[in-house]
Design a protein around this motif. Structure first.
Motif, PDB file in Angstrom:
ATOM      1  N   ILE A  87       0.831  -1.206   0.000  1.00 26.69           N
ATOM      2  CA  ILE A  87       0.000   0.000   0.000  1.00 26.69           C
ATOM      3  C   ILE A  87       0.866   1.257   0.000  1.00 26.69           C
ATOM      4  O   ILE A  87       1.821   1.366   0.765  1.00 26.69           O
ATOM      5  CB  ILE A  87      -0.944  -0.001   1.210  1.00 26.69           C
ATOM      6  CG1 ILE A  87      -1.857  -1.231   1.160  1.00 26.69           C
ATOM      7  CG2 ILE A  87      -1.784   1.268   1.250  1.00 26.69           C
ATOM      8  CD1 ILE A  87      -2.670  -1.435   2.416  1.00 26.69           C
ATOM      9  N   ARG A 158      -6.452  -0.507   2.258  1.00 23.25           N
ATOM     10  CA  ARG A 158      -6.637  -1.135   0.947  1.00 23.25           C
ATOM     11  C   ARG A 158      -7.816  -0.497   0.208  1.00 23.25           C
ATOM     12  O   ARG A 158      -7.747  -0.221  -0.990  1.00 23.25           O
ATOM     13  CB  ARG A 158      -6.891  -2.629   1.116  1.00 23.25           C
ATOM     14  CG  ARG A 158      -5.677  -3.470   1.358  1.00 23.25           C
ATOM     15  CD  ARG A 158      -4.976  -3.792   0.069  1.00 23.25           C
ATOM     16  NE  ARG A 158      -3.781  -4.582   0.286  1.00 23.25           N
ATOM     17  CZ  ARG A 158      -2.796  -4.672  -0.584  1.00 23.25           C
ATOM     18  NH1 ARG A 158      -2.860  -4.010  -1.722  1.00 23.25           N
ATOM     19  NH2 ARG A 158      -1.738  -5.396  -0.339  1.00 23.25           N
ATOM     20  N   PRO A 178      -5.073  -7.333  -4.509  1.00 19.68           N
ATOM     21  CA  PRO A 178      -5.979  -6.529  -3.680  1.00 19.68           C
ATOM     22  C   PRO A 178      -6.454  -7.233  -2.415  1.00 19.68           C
ATOM     23  O   PRO A 178      -6.925  -6.574  -1.487  1.00 19.68           O
ATOM     24  CB  PRO A 178      -7.157  -6.258  -4.625  1.00 19.68           C
ATOM     25  CG  PRO A 178      -7.134  -7.399  -5.591  1.00 19.68           C
ATOM     26  CD  PRO A 178      -5.679  -7.687  -5.804  1.00 19.68           C
TER      27      PRO A 178
END
Length: 254
Positions: A87, A158, A178
């Motif tokens: 991230i 996320r 993801p």
């Protein structure tokens, strides 16, 4: 109609061929997954497509334009956005401010109007804020708008990163793992959200290790092994492909 088409892509790092003569296409409004063991070349392929790496040879055509060798910003301007395996949020900015940064490629105000806070800049800033809030609501994170990114839980971060990518208003969305680090409930929520994004008219190319997620949402799947494409088909055919099974389970189990 193909939105993205890669032909004979190659990329080496020293003596290691990370991407070895790979060709594939992605049709519009589809979810296409790229899978393979660690070191198969998945992230390198993503970096080639999104402009973070230049191919040694080969062609990448996006929306009928050659993009091989273009910068990430140029590729983004053409309508491609991506998230990352690790991230990359601005930790001291709020969730809303992070999402708003995704709109920068559509901003018409330059340096001087921004510094002087001219009327046009204020109007544009108001629109960017409103549009970013709409996107956050669609992702289900409106209640996080005023929280600094560093104070968000991992799954929330996320979701903010995904919202920021959507703020670019992409035609093609690249999602790099993801579901990494998410629990079962969060993974199920991400799966539903990805399908919702596809149904809204956005094409999705995804790298993911969670096979349940991949098989549940993908229209088509590409399988890589040691930089080579070994299969490309619909999920059911991929599950039955003996070469794919061998790569994942080993020769004896296959």
């Amino acid at each position: 109609m193909d939105l993205l088409k890669a032909e004979n892509l190659n990329r080496s790092f020293g003596g290691l061929k990370a991407v070895d003569n790979i060709s594939f296409s992605v049709g519009e409004c589809l979810i296409k997954a790229v899978i393979g063991p660690n070191g198969a070349g998945k992230t390198t392929l993503f970096n080639l497509i999104s402009g973070f790496l230049r191919p040694d040879s080969g062609s990448i055509v996006f929306a009928d334009r050659e993009i091989a060798g273009k910068s990430p910003f140029q590729v983004a301007e053409m309508g491609m956005a991506r998230t990352f395996q690790h991230i990359k949020l601005f930790p001291k900015m709020t969730a809303l401010e992070n999402v708003m940064t995704g709109r920068h490629i559509h901003s018409r105000a330059g340096f001087i109007p921004s510094m002087l806070h001219l009327p046009g800049m204020s109007r544009e800033e108001k629109f960017i804020r409103e549009r970013s809030l709409e996107i956050m609501e669609s992702v289900g994170i409106m209640d996080l708008a005023d929280i600094e990114a560093t104070d968000l839980a991992y799954g929330q971060q996320r979701a903010v990163e995904l919202a920021r990518a959507l703020a670019c208003e992409p035609r093609l969305l690249l999602l790099d793992e993801p579901a990494a680090g998410l629990n079962m409930r969060e993974t199920a929520e991400v799966a539903g959200l990805i399908k919702k994004i596809r149904d809204s008219g956005i094409t999705i190319l995804i790298v993911e290790h969670d096979m349940s997620l991949v098989m549940g949402i993908s229209d088509e799947i590409i399988v890589l092994s040691y930089g080579e494409k070994i299969a490309e088909d619909v999920p059911l055919a991929i599950q039955k492909n003996r070469e794919v099974v061998r790569v994942y389970l080993g020769e004896d189990d296959a």
